[in-house]
Design a protein around this motif. Sequence first.
Motif, PDB file in Angstrom:
ATOM      1  N   TRP A  82       0.860  -1.192   0.000  1.00 26.28           N
ATOM      2  CA  TRP A  82       0.000   0.000   0.000  1.00 26.28           C
ATOM      3  C   TRP A  82       0.883   1.225   0.000  1.00 26.28           C
ATOM      4  N   LYS A  96       1.568  -3.759   3.611  1.00 26.87           N
ATOM      5  CA  LYS A  96       0.192  -4.157   3.327  1.00 26.87           C
ATOM      6  C   LYS A  96      -0.735  -3.008   3.687  1.00 26.87           C
ATOM      7  N   ARG A  97      -1.942  -3.100   3.199  1.00 25.44           N
ATOM      8  CA  ARG A  97      -2.935  -2.048   3.419  1.00 25.44           C
ATOM      9  C   ARG A  97      -3.167  -1.836   4.917  1.00 25.44           C
ATOM     10  N   SER A 210      -8.368   4.336  -0.672  1.00 25.31           N
ATOM     11  CA  SER A 210      -7.097   3.617  -0.794  1.00 25.31           C
ATOM     12  C   SER A 210      -6.954   2.499   0.229  1.00 25.31           C
ATOM     13  N   ILE A 211      -7.634   2.638   1.361  1.00 26.26           N
ATOM     14  CA  ILE A 211      -7.529   1.582   2.370  1.00 26.26           C
ATOM     15  C   ILE A 211      -8.640   0.542   2.214  1.00 26.26           C
TER      16      ILE A 211
END
Length: 366
Positions: A82, A96-97, A210-211
């Motif tokens: 991410w 990672k997210r 985005s998350i």
Amino acid sequence: MTSSTLLRPDCLRAALPHPGLPRLALPRPSEVRGGGRGGPSRWQPSRRGLLAGGGALAATAGLAACGSGGSAAAGASGSGAWSFTDDRGKTVRLAKRPRRIAVLTDTVGAALWAAGLRPVAATDSGQGIVTAVGLTWDGVAKIYSADQGVELEALAQARPDLLIDALQPDGTLQVSSRLAAIGKIAPVVGLSMYRPIEEIARTADRLTRSIGTDLTDTAAKAGYERASGALKKAVAANPDLRVGFVFDIDKNTVGVMNAKTWGVLRTVDALGMRLVQVPGGSAHTYSQAVSWENVPSIPADLLVWAVASPLPTNPLWKRTPAVRAGQVWQPKLASWYAYSWANFGVLLDGLATHVHAARPGVGPRA
């Protein structure tokens, strides 16, 4: 930012904010000396210095050992790398997210919550900025106290894997730049609250998407855009109307909001509205202090009363031309610092109505 009888969200003190966090919020609206750049000599106030909103952040030992934590998602779960480029132009990258988000200021918190992001921890300055967008604190840890500011121990216990902070006009982070230890808890994304409203809300939407969280403000955005179009049309039909926004007030002065600093004023300025300017104002001042005896000289045809206090009743206010003409409006905004499509759609819609109805030329010439 504190004191007096005004709306003081997480930034101003005394008669003003947004925005407050008495220890970590924006500077108190600082007034600049009048004159220059067309400022009428009749309303040249004395200078007050910018206050940085001092005070210490609560420190705690062993922060180097604090890192991202486990379960319960604040946004959506997901795998894969991410990254997000914030308003500093800095790209924050994670393996990672992020799933556990903490927000460090009320203003950022309100914008993100309105977009649909649910943090695990957030700042509550007690000024109602977040609840102004209709949200509750259920299941969200409060990490701020009036005595200590942002409490690092409480923040670390929330185990965030991403922190969101407000970016100030000088490019520094409102909370994180004052205490390097915050960066040991989790990476920090900076969002500016000094851009036009639509830019602030779009960035909040972009971060929320985005998350992996679904946006909850799509209908509100459409309403805001309709109101923006209505205001642009009203301004075009009444181009000579001069509008002044009053936010700061005490027993000696009234403050005219600086169009170079406030996001909402930057928005209406871009729509063509003629704003009463702060003489010599820069992006680091919030309002121009006008002594009460000079208030009738403010060159405004329409005054917008952006103060929680009731409208004044003193003779000097009543002598002000816009007041005599009945061209004063006090919006019923939930908060001037709840940067959401819905909240400021209310303002633009009301402005469109009042700009359409107001007569230009009732105020004194600058």
